[in-house]
Enzyme design. Structure first.
Site, mmCIF file in Angstrom:
data_model
loop_
_atom_site.group_PDB
_atom_site.id
_atom_site.type_symbol
_atom_site.label_atom_id
_atom_site.label_comp_id
_atom_site.label_asym_id
_atom_site.label_seq_id
_atom_site.Cartn_x
_atom_site.Cartn_y
_atom_site.Cartn_z
ATOM 1 N N CYS A 25 0.832 -1.203 0.000
ATOM 2 C CA CYS A 25 0.000 0.000 0.000
ATOM 3 C C CYS A 25 0.865 1.251 0.000
ATOM 4 O O CYS A 25 1.834 1.351 0.750
ATOM 5 C CB CYS A 25 -0.923 0.000 1.211
ATOM 6 S SG CYS A 25 -2.237 -1.232 1.105
ATOM 7 N N ALA A 58 -3.142 -3.045 -2.974
ATOM 8 C CA ALA A 58 -4.561 -3.393 -2.955
ATOM 9 C C ALA A 58 -5.364 -2.320 -3.687
ATOM 10 O O ALA A 58 -5.348 -1.150 -3.308
ATOM 11 C CB ALA A 58 -5.042 -3.531 -1.513
ATOM 12 N N TYR A 182 -8.646 -8.366 5.740
ATOM 13 C CA TYR A 182 -9.613 -7.678 4.887
ATOM 14 C C TYR A 182 -10.808 -8.594 4.618
ATOM 15 O O TYR A 182 -10.894 -9.706 5.130
ATOM 16 C CB TYR A 182 -8.922 -7.155 3.637
ATOM 17 C CG TYR A 182 -7.817 -6.174 3.992
ATOM 18 C CD1 TYR A 182 -8.087 -5.080 4.831
ATOM 19 C CD2 TYR A 182 -6.509 -6.362 3.574
ATOM 20 C CE1 TYR A 182 -7.084 -4.201 5.206
ATOM 21 C CE2 TYR A 182 -5.497 -5.478 3.953
ATOM 22 C CZ TYR A 182 -5.800 -4.406 4.769
ATOM 23 O OH TYR A 182 -4.803 -3.530 5.154
ATOM 24 N N ARG A 230 -4.069 -14.206 -2.573
ATOM 25 C CA ARG A 230 -3.229 -14.012 -1.385
ATOM 26 C C ARG A 230 -4.028 -14.396 -0.155
ATOM 27 O O ARG A 230 -5.179 -13.975 0.016
ATOM 28 C CB ARG A 230 -2.755 -12.559 -1.267
ATOM 29 C CG ARG A 230 -2.036 -12.281 0.062
ATOM 30 C CD ARG A 230 -1.189 -11.033 0.066
ATOM 31 N NE ARG A 230 0.186 -11.365 -0.313
ATOM 32 C CZ ARG A 230 1.240 -10.574 -0.039
ATOM 33 N NH1 ARG A 230 1.066 -9.423 0.588
ATOM 34 N NH2 ARG A 230 2.446 -10.929 -0.414
ATOM 35 N N GLY A 321 8.917 -7.293 -0.524
ATOM 36 C CA GLY A 321 8.314 -6.019 -0.187
ATOM 37 C C GLY A 321 9.385 -5.010 0.182
ATOM 38 O O GLY A 321 9.914 -4.288 -0.672
ATOM 39 N N ARG A 322 9.740 -4.975 1.460
ATOM 40 C CA ARG A 322 10.735 -3.990 1.912
ATOM 41 C C ARG A 322 12.067 -4.106 1.177
ATOM 42 O O ARG A 322 12.662 -3.065 0.838
ATOM 43 C CB ARG A 322 10.927 -4.120 3.424
ATOM 44 C CG ARG A 322 9.741 -3.604 4.230
ATOM 45 C CD ARG A 322 9.968 -3.776 5.737
ATOM 46 N NE ARG A 322 8.861 -3.231 6.504
ATOM 47 C CZ ARG A 322 7.752 -3.898 6.809
ATOM 48 N NH1 ARG A 322 7.607 -5.153 6.380
ATOM 49 N NH2 ARG A 322 6.794 -3.346 7.521
#
Length: 374
Positions: A25, A58, A182, A230, A321-322
């Protein structure tokens, strides 16, 4: 060739390697969920850097499905146009583009994590009433509206409509977001779904909305296009979703036309998570053992670690990701560190700046007419 940098084919799509950009995000959309130059730069840089699949953050299938007012969406045609220039750029750099379709459920209408506030955004400040399987709130958030049966029945169609727009926007891959607390995860978990109708009860009942949504999306996707889901494999809490539950659901997903399960964990309730290098990888292995392709994510940071995840049979791809934020050219660095001398495809064949680099040091890519290190 290292397994990490070898191609992978799902249905009719071949990815140039198994290093994929995880959805992250950005909370940087323009008004009405429009992606901006920020998204072009963020996603485009990873395509240039060698990632095989570049997944968006997302993207809400309806306005009330956004996590925050600053989230992107794919519910109108203006968004389709804005996404198209991003997918065109990604494709021209030799990567595939994927969109993560999402509905935040009871975790919608929250402040973005930039110091503007905490918890739910009130309607007086641009927020809206969130929805969920029940009226139970996520800790610290406002109570959601409990979805009626008619409202639940509408959800798969919302994801299907978003899929049609994603195809029009040029995306190659669709991922259904059923993780991180979610909406679809909320239905899967017994901690957030205490309904007693056909949408609740045992695991089969709690998984019904996810399977119906997958069916609706698969019916819209062309046969050659891969479908990912996911999941959060565990809630990390007694009485919550477990790895065994998720393995069972993964088998159902395979039967319903899903090609790969992207395995994360947590996010549905507050929990003490034992974070450490590769801490989610065993859950990817558990899913993969059911016979479906699996993606591993979570503190996979070095090329040698990622290669071991794949050669050990724990997963078919790794999603970063990171590490991808720290190094947009992580795959090119991985090629150098792993001693992989496979020619680097810098851009898509046939594009104006397409070059296949032969006989150059691994990681070398052409830029502005001269060689430089990726």
């Amino acid at each position: 060739m290292s397994l990490l940098l070898s191609p992978l084919t799902l249905r009719g799509t071949t990815f140039r390697n198994r290093v994929w950009l995880a959805p992250m995000c950005q909370y940087s959309a323009a008004d009405d969920g429009l992606p901006t130059d920020w998204h072009l730069a963020h996603l485009g840089a990873r395509a240039v850097g060698g990632f095989g699949l570049v997944l968006t953050e997302a993207a809400a299938v309806v306005p009330e499905g956004r996590i925050s007012p600053q989230d992107v969406g794919i519910w109108n045609d203006e968004q389709v146009t804005a996404w198209r220039r991003i997918t065109d750029f990604i494709r021209a750099r030799g990567a595939h583009s994927g969109i993560q379709l999402a509905h935040a459920g009871r975790k919608a209408s929250t402040y973005r994590p930039f110091g503007e506030g905490r918890g739910s955004v009130p309607t007086t400040d641009g927020g809206w009433t969130a929805v969920g399987p029940t009226g139970d709130a996520f800790p610290g958030y406002a109570a959601p509206h409990e979805l009626t049966e008619a409202e639940i029945l509408a959800v798969p169609g919302q994801f299907a409509d978003a899929t049609r727009r994603a195809l029009a926007a040029g995306f190659d891959v669709v991922e259904v977001h059923a993780a991180h607390g979610y909406l679809l995860h909320q239905f899967l978990s017994p901690l957030s779904n205490t309904r007693t109708d056909r949408w609740g009860g045992d695991l089969a009942g709690r998984a019904q909305l996810l399977l119906d949504t997958v069916d609706a999306v698969r019916a819209v996707l062309p046969e050659q296009d891969p479908l990912l889901v996911r999941v959060s494999a565990t809630d990390w809490t007694d009485g919550g979703l477990t790895g065994d539950d998720t393995a069972t659901v993964a088998g159902w997903l395979r039967e319903h036309g899903v090609d790969l399960v992207d395995v994360s964990t947590g996010g549905n309730v507050l929990a003490d998570i034992p974070v450490g290098p590769g801490y989610q990888v065993p859950f990817a292995r558990q899913v993969r053992d059911t016979g479906i392709a699996a993606g591993a994510v979570g503190m996979i940071t070095t090329p040698h670690q990622a290669e071991k995840v794949l050669t050990g049979g724990d997963a078919d791809v790794v999603l970063l990701g990171r590490p991808a934020l720290f190094d947009p050219s992580w795959p090119l660095r991985a090629a150098r560190e792993l001693g992989d001398d496979t020619p680097v495809l810098a851009h898509e064949p046939g594009s104006p700046d397409a070059r296949i680099v032969e006989g150059q040091p691994t990681g070398w890519v052409p830029q502005y007419g001269r060689g430089s290190w990726g």
